[in-house]
Design an enzyme around this catalytic site. Structure first.
Site, PDB file in Angstrom:
ATOM      1  N   MET A   1      13.854  10.916  -8.577  1.00  0.00           N
ATOM      2  CA  MET A   1      13.162   9.754  -9.139  1.00  0.00           C
ATOM      3  C   MET A   1      11.760   9.573  -8.569  1.00  0.00           C
ATOM      4  SD  MET A   1      14.468   5.803  -9.377  1.00  0.00           S
ATOM      5  CE  MET A   1      15.782   6.236 -10.507  1.00  0.00           C
ATOM      6  N   LYS A   2      11.595   9.767  -7.255  1.00  0.00           N
ATOM      7  CA  LYS A   2      10.291   9.545  -6.631  1.00  0.00           C
ATOM      8  C   LYS A   2       9.282  10.625  -7.002  1.00  0.00           C
ATOM      9  CE  LYS A   2      11.640  11.874  -2.340  1.00  0.00           C
ATOM     10  NZ  LYS A   2      11.822  11.713  -0.879  1.00  0.00           N
TER      11      LYS A   2
END
Length: 248
Positions: A131-132
């Site tokens: 996600m990051k």
């Protein structure tokens, strides 16, 4: 100041454009002394370099030395004749990719990724899927229209294909960071051979990535696309979305 560059005769440069000055870094099984230094110079002379300067040497281990050197080359490159096989998909932002998928495909795309076989380095697959993300580009887990499944590291090819069937994956994404003795080529080739044997090759997109991979090599190995250094989740996501739409 403007420069007129002849792209049919391009050379490296250090101080002055096209002076042919180049920096080299290499290791040799020689002693870290004047004799070893001379061995490095002889090597570079035999390769055609001139005005050689050994500016740094360091003992790596007894009888092994690292060198950094400078030299001049007369070799030129005609850039007008260079043809490179690259992924030509226009790179979209995360929101643009989600909008494209919603409009043209109408469902989530399932991507299953892993570092296969003995490769334990997840930095590549994580940069694309987590996600990051990496360098201000969110990974596929952040996208609204991707179902991103990251299996992590040291996943046998058989296991990856098994999980791909279980999740009814649209895309298999493989990262290979370890490249000693071309182990990445052997691993990637084996995965494709297994996929063909299990009749999965034509049912999914197969994409690979890593520091010593590019689109041309990926195609040669039987993959749909390959992404090397400098690629981000936006590159991979855009390609997947456009290619899935083409194959719809």
């Amino acid at each position: 100041m403007s420069f007129i560059i002849d792209h049919t005769r391009v050379k490296p440069y250090g101080d002055t454009l096209n002076d042919g000055r180049i920096q080299l870094s290499f290791s040799m099984p020689v002693t870290c002394d004047e004799k070893g230094k001379e061995a490095a110079k002889i090597l570079l002379k035999s390769m055609g370099f001139e005005n050689i300067e050994i500016c740094f040497l360091k003992e790596l281990h007894e009888g092994f030395t690292q060198f950094i050197a400078y030299g001049n080359t007369s070799v030129t490159v005609d850039t007008t004749k260079i043809i490179v096989n690259v992924v030509e998909t226009e790179v979209m932002t995360m929101d643009e990719t989600d909008d494209f998928i919603e409009k043209n495909i109408g469902r989530k795309i399932t991507v299953i990724g892993a570092c296969i076989e003995t490769d334990a380095h997840t930095v590549g697959i994580d940069a694309i899927m987590n996600m990051k993300g990496y360098n201000h580009r969110y990974g596929l887990e952040r996208y609204k229209y991707f179902n991103a499944i990251n299996l992590g590291a040291q996943i046998p090819s058989e296991e990856l294909l098994k999980r791909a069937r279980e999740f009814n994956a649209d895309v298999i994404l493989v990262s290979q960071i370890v490249t000693q003795k071309d182990i990445h080529v052997k691993n990637l080739t084996r995965l494709i051979e297994l996929a063909e044997a299990e009749r999965l090759r034509d049912k999914m997109l197969f994409i690979c990535g890593g520091p010593r991979l590019n689109h041309e090599l990926a195609i040669e190995l039987g993959y749909d696309a390959g992404f090397g250094a400098g690629s981000y989740a936006t590159n991979v996501a855009s390609y997947i979305a456009v290619e899935m739409e083409k194959r719809k």
